[in-house]
Design an enzyme around this catalytic site. Sequence first.
Site, PDB file in Angstrom:
ATOM      1  CE1 TYR A 178      -4.248  -1.390  -0.078  1.00 28.06           C
ATOM      2  CE2 TYR A 178      -3.544  -2.734   1.783  1.00 28.06           C
ATOM      3  CZ  TYR A 178      -4.469  -2.444   0.784  1.00 28.06           C
ATOM      4  OH  TYR A 178      -5.605  -3.208   0.654  1.00 28.06           O
ATOM      5  CG  PHE A 197      -6.846   5.741   4.840  1.00 26.06           C
ATOM      6  CD1 PHE A 197      -6.271   4.682   4.153  1.00 26.06           C
ATOM      7  CD2 PHE A 197      -7.270   6.841   4.106  1.00 26.06           C
ATOM      8  CE1 PHE A 197      -6.123   4.706   2.774  1.00 26.06           C
ATOM      9  CE2 PHE A 197      -7.123   6.882   2.728  1.00 26.06           C
ATOM     10  CZ  PHE A 197      -6.543   5.809   2.062  1.00 26.06           C
ATOM     11  NE  ARG A 202     -11.849   0.154  -9.339  1.00 24.86           N
ATOM     12  CZ  ARG A 202     -11.267   0.302  -8.166  1.00 24.86           C
ATOM     13  NH1 ARG A 202     -10.349  -0.549  -7.737  1.00 24.86           N
ATOM     14  NH2 ARG A 202     -11.606   1.300  -7.376  1.00 24.86           N
ATOM     15  CB  THR A 257     -13.689   2.280  -1.345  1.00 20.97           C
ATOM     16  OG1 THR A 257     -13.082   2.272  -2.631  1.00 20.97           O
ATOM     17  CG2 THR A 257     -12.628   2.047  -0.273  1.00 20.97           C
ATOM     18  NE  ARG A 260     -14.370  -3.070  -1.261  1.00 19.35           N
ATOM     19  CZ  ARG A 260     -13.572  -2.464  -2.131  1.00 19.35           C
ATOM     20  NH1 ARG A 260     -14.081  -1.719  -3.093  1.00 19.35           N
ATOM     21  NH2 ARG A 260     -12.262  -2.595  -2.038  1.00 19.35           N
ATOM     22  CG  ASN A 288     -12.694  -2.343   2.020  1.00 25.10           C
ATOM     23  OD1 ASN A 288     -11.771  -3.097   2.305  1.00 25.10           O
ATOM     24  ND2 ASN A 288     -12.589  -1.388   1.125  1.00 25.10           N
TER      25      ASN A 288
HETATM   26  P1  CMP Z   1      -8.400  -0.896  -0.801  1.00 26.90           P
HETATM   27  O1  CMP Z   1      -9.042  -1.069  -2.128  1.00 26.90           O
HETATM   28  O2  CMP Z   1      -7.741  -2.074  -0.205  1.00 26.90           O
HETATM   29  O3  CMP Z   1      -7.326   0.290  -0.917  1.00 26.90           O
HETATM   30  C1  CMP Z   1      -6.933   1.037   0.224  1.00 26.90           C
HETATM   31  C2  CMP Z   1      -7.823   0.819   1.415  1.00 26.90           C
HETATM   32  O4  CMP Z   1      -7.774   1.832   2.398  1.00 26.90           O
HETATM   33  C3  CMP Z   1      -9.263   0.802   0.959  1.00 26.90           C
HETATM   34  O5  CMP Z   1      -9.515  -0.379   0.234  1.00 26.90           O
HETATM   35  C4  CMP Z   1      -9.980   0.950   2.309  1.00 26.90           C
HETATM   36  O6  CMP Z   1     -10.183  -0.305   2.949  1.00 26.90           O
HETATM   37  C5  CMP Z   1      -8.991   1.751   3.151  1.00 26.90           C
HETATM   38  N1  CMP Z   1      -9.470   3.096   3.462  1.00 26.90           N
HETATM   39  C6  CMP Z   1      -9.721   3.575   4.699  1.00 26.90           C
HETATM   40  N2  CMP Z   1     -10.138   4.845   4.642  1.00 26.90           N
HETATM   41  C7  CMP Z   1     -10.166   5.190   3.326  1.00 26.90           C
HETATM   42  C8  CMP Z   1     -10.524   6.383   2.612  1.00 26.90           C
HETATM   43  N3  CMP Z   1     -10.946   7.482   3.251  1.00 26.90           N
HETATM   44  N4  CMP Z   1     -10.430   6.375   1.265  1.00 26.90           N
HETATM   45  C9  CMP Z   1      -9.999   5.269   0.603  1.00 26.90           C
HETATM   46  N5  CMP Z   1      -9.652   4.116   1.225  1.00 26.90           N
HETATM   47  C10 CMP Z   1      -9.732   4.077   2.579  1.00 26.90           C
END
Ligand code: CMP
Length: 140
Positions: free
Chosen positions: A50, A58, A86, A92, A103, A113
């Site tokens: 990440y 976050f 997607r 998300t 989700r 998520n």
């Molecule tokens: P993911 O697709 O795994 O990519 C990054 C992750 O950060 C996202 O899913 C969420 O689980 C987490 N996340 C937490 N807060 C946020 C936010 N404000 N915007 C985007 N992703 C977030």
Amino acid sequence: ALERTLSIIKPDAVAKNVIGEIYTRFEKAGLKVVASKMKHLSKQEAEGFYAVHRERPFFAALVEFMISGPVVIQTLQGENAVLKHRDLMGATNPKDAAPGTIRADFADSIDANAVHGSDSLENAAIEIAYFFPATDVYAR
Ligand code: CMP
């Protein structure tokens, strides 16, 4: 076009025992699992995966969550795989996810998520290579 994308079933969904239900959704949508493994990520592995989010507020919580239990990581192959995956995942934030998406059905919060999916073909290649050497991806 025939594409590949990187998919992760996150610790919350693994704990809920819905690995098979999620794989079934991929298969019914025409996506093939061409690489797969279960893994309890180290902090370093999660931070590296990440890295694009390193400066986001976050980030620390995301990494802690992703190392809270094992995940199931797969490469999916199919027509238009990045967008198809997607669409199957939904938004998300599960509060915004359309009914019938992974989700909407299995996620509890924006952090927990249920699934991750590559957001572009370019990132898909990077993310697949992060977890799978080319010899561990089985074209079919
Ligand atoms: P993911 O697709 O795994 O990519 C990054 C992750 O950060 C996202 O899913 C969420 O689980 C987490 N996340 C937490 N807060 C946020 C936010 N404000 N915007 C985007 N992703 C977030």
